[in-house]
Design a protein around this motif. Structure first.
Motif, PDB file in Angstrom:
ATOM      1  N   UNK B 318      64.935 -47.324  12.861  1.00  0.00           N
ATOM      2  CA  UNK B 318      64.526 -48.483  13.664  1.00  0.00           C
ATOM      3  C   UNK B 318      63.729 -48.029  14.895  1.00  0.00           C
ATOM      4  N   UNK B 319      64.196 -46.942  15.518  1.00  0.00           N
ATOM      5  CA  UNK B 319      63.539 -46.411  16.711  1.00  0.00           C
ATOM      6  C   UNK B 319      62.093 -46.008  16.380  1.00  0.00           C
ATOM      7  N   UNK B 320      61.945 -45.336  15.236  1.00  0.00           N
ATOM      8  CA  UNK B 320      60.623 -44.863  14.818  1.00  0.00           C
ATOM      9  C   UNK B 320      59.696 -46.055  14.548  1.00  0.00           C
ATOM     10  N   UNK B 321      60.215 -47.062  13.840  1.00  0.00           N
ATOM     11  CA  UNK B 321      59.400 -48.230  13.512  1.00  0.00           C
ATOM     12  C   UNK B 321      58.975 -48.956  14.787  1.00  0.00           C
ATOM     13  N   UNK B 322      59.913 -49.090  15.729  1.00  0.00           N
ATOM     14  CA  UNK B 322      59.599 -49.794  16.976  1.00  0.00           C
ATOM     15  C   UNK B 322      58.527 -49.042  17.762  1.00  0.00           C
TER      16      UNK B 322
END
Lengths: 358, 358
Positions: B318-322
């Motif tokens: 999720x962190x990477x996508x954000x």
């Protein structure tokens, strides 16, 4: 197989713990915890584990006669130092605080450090349910679970339990490891000479193995959900949540920092963490017990895919096993277990367990 | 695929909700919730869902301009009546109460009835984590999960989320449905023309199916863990726990009593239940954030089974996508989604979403 009278099971386990050095109170409580696992059909957590607790007492890793201490509290929380007592002593102490706080404020959330393995988590959650509360119990354990994509383990089987009282004599009961299965199930497949189902365990190369022998040797279980395609990262996530509530919150050992647990009792104090929670359902909408009973009874009436395998409500399996044990007045143990108990009696110089052959 | 500027995504979703009848405040909050799902790489819970919320507002099943009400409270608990508002309005209201109570007593445990779908559960748990708390969010949903051995569904996908703040810029983030996978994953397999992995979904005969077409038509998902052999009853148990905290506690609809959710907006008020919890980690042992960060960073350093697939900490995806979304300043949508948005704009007479073709 041999049958042993339930009272004799309790007597034997209490005697062994006392012979190892535990006082009557912690020995009786711990024996009751182990007996309940056998009674409810979870033999992996019963007599099967006795020797590991005994060895931890003999080695001094566990100090059963210490007193747990309340070291920090707020209206709805507490932090307990187990002072190396048996996990049962620490968990009963902590859950009693949680129940008291839930009665006062609606919720009691208690974390424990400096403890040892607390057996079947459901036993502790049920203490709260017997007081009309939603009870929860979480504990970390020695590393056995491989995070998704990892070659090696970094978390325990980290069980969680939620138990809640319902109307009409029903009770919601969930007690589960966050690995796909417990080590005991690998052993059962080996005994049956059958391959493992997919998604249970890894081999030394980090890949899934269906070979029970190799799986037992490797001791690296897959999380609930199995591999990445079947969402094993969710089981990994749940194991991590249990760790978050247990070791991370309480300041106990956590995850990869926990010692392996072996029959030898070596490795020093475990310093395990638990989390015991009670929530008072009366603080929410009236009719909690009725709605819960309705849901439980609805499950049993669902049309089964296979007519020979009826749908079971959560906790039905345990309820049935407990009823059978109580009716028979005996617990059945496999031959290997009977032999181990006899050897333990000899080692500790306690009266052997009286077995009715059958 | 088409790219849309992040501000334009928010503008369009807000406009659609307002055109359907929501006031600016609930429309903006709900658009932000949906946008966050797209931003964090969970497109099933983003723009993809907009029309379902819009239709519920138009049909009157959802009344976005009502005010949620606090109807019962104790020092650490509260019961909220959502009064049919959007799930976002109800969940923000409830989580703010939970955070306040956690600051005062250590724990805030709030249940909500009379609500609607509250989107990505992690959004609500994260609200608490941003205030230094362990945040948790649970919600029931329309029936889609078949209890172990059952031919038909009786519980929702019932997601749960736990988010916690750590030191060194780390955050623990878990947001998961208690089914093996969400319906969106069946659709992806169909698009790719690939069979389903074992353990995802049942066919109309109640048996596991690998046919994505049949699985989508049947809409009967298997719990996390899949079949009985791979401990699917644990996923069933977790879905039931989410229901226990949500509908059963709050007095909302629960399990089999929840309406199916469809694009048409038919079926009347959903009366869903949620549960929002905040726990203050400062009430336990000092150094919570450091221990959590250490565990998270340990996971990333674990030797992977496949060197090309590094071990990820929970929330890394999720962190990477954000981060990517923020760097690009745009969200990418598949053609079908762009077309649906254009049709919705026409229907609601709002300015269409400006798409940068690529």
């Amino acid at each position: 197989m041999g049958k042993v009278a339930t009272k004799e099971v309790l007597r034997f386990m209490t005697d062994c713990l006392k012979a190892a050095g535990a006082g009557p109170k912690p020995a009786e409580l711990h024996a009751k915890l182990l007996f309940e696992a056998d009674r409810m059909g979870h033999p992996s957590h019963g007599l099967n584990r006795l020797e590991m607790y005994v060895n931890d007492i003999i080695s001094g890793a566990c100090q059963p006669n210490n007193q747990p201490k309340l070291i920090k509290e707020s209206p709805s929380t507490a932090l307990v130092d187990g002072c190396n007592v048996l996990g049962s002593t620490a968990s009963e102490f902590a859950m009693n605080i949680a129940i008291k706080k839930a009665k006062e404020t609606g919720v009691g959330w208690v974390t424990v450090k400096g403890s040892n393995h607390h057996g079947m988590a459901g036993y502790w959650a049920r203490l709260a349910a017997l007081e009309g509360m939603i009870g929860m119990a979480f504990t970390n354990t020695s590393p056995l679970l491989a995070p998704t994509r990892s070659k090696k383990s970094a978390l325990g089987t980290n069980p969680l339990s939620v138990v809640a009282p319902a109307s009409k004599g029903e009770m919601f009961y969930l007690d589960m490891a966050t690995t796909a299965v417990a080590v005991g199930k690998l052993e059962m497949q080996r005994r049956k000479g059958e391959p493992l189902p997919s998604g249970w365990a890894q081999g030394p190369d980090g890949k899934e193995t269906l070979d029970p022998e190799l799986a037992i040797k490797t001791s690296c279980l897959m999380p609930l959900g199995g591999g990445e395609k079947t969402s094993g990262y969710k089981g990994f996530g749940l194991a991590a949540v249990v760790e978050l509530f247990s070791g991370i919150s309480s300041g106990a050992n956590y995850g990869h920092k926990i010692r392996p647990w072996s029959h030898s009792g070596s490795g020093g104090p475990a310093n395990l963490g638990h989390c015991l929670v009670a929530v008072n359902p009366c603080c929410f909408a009236e009719g909690f017990g009725d709605r819960l009973a309705d849901m439980i009874q609805h499950w049993r009436k669902l049309e089964p895919t296979d007519p020979k395998l009826p749908v079971m409500a959560l906790g039905d399996k345990e309820k049935k096993a407990a009823k059978e044990t109580d009716c028979n007045g005996t617990v059945s143990y496999v031959k290997q277990m009977i032999e181990s108990a006899a050897a333990l009696a000899k080692k500790l110089k306690v009266k052997p367990m009286e077995v009715k052959q059958c």
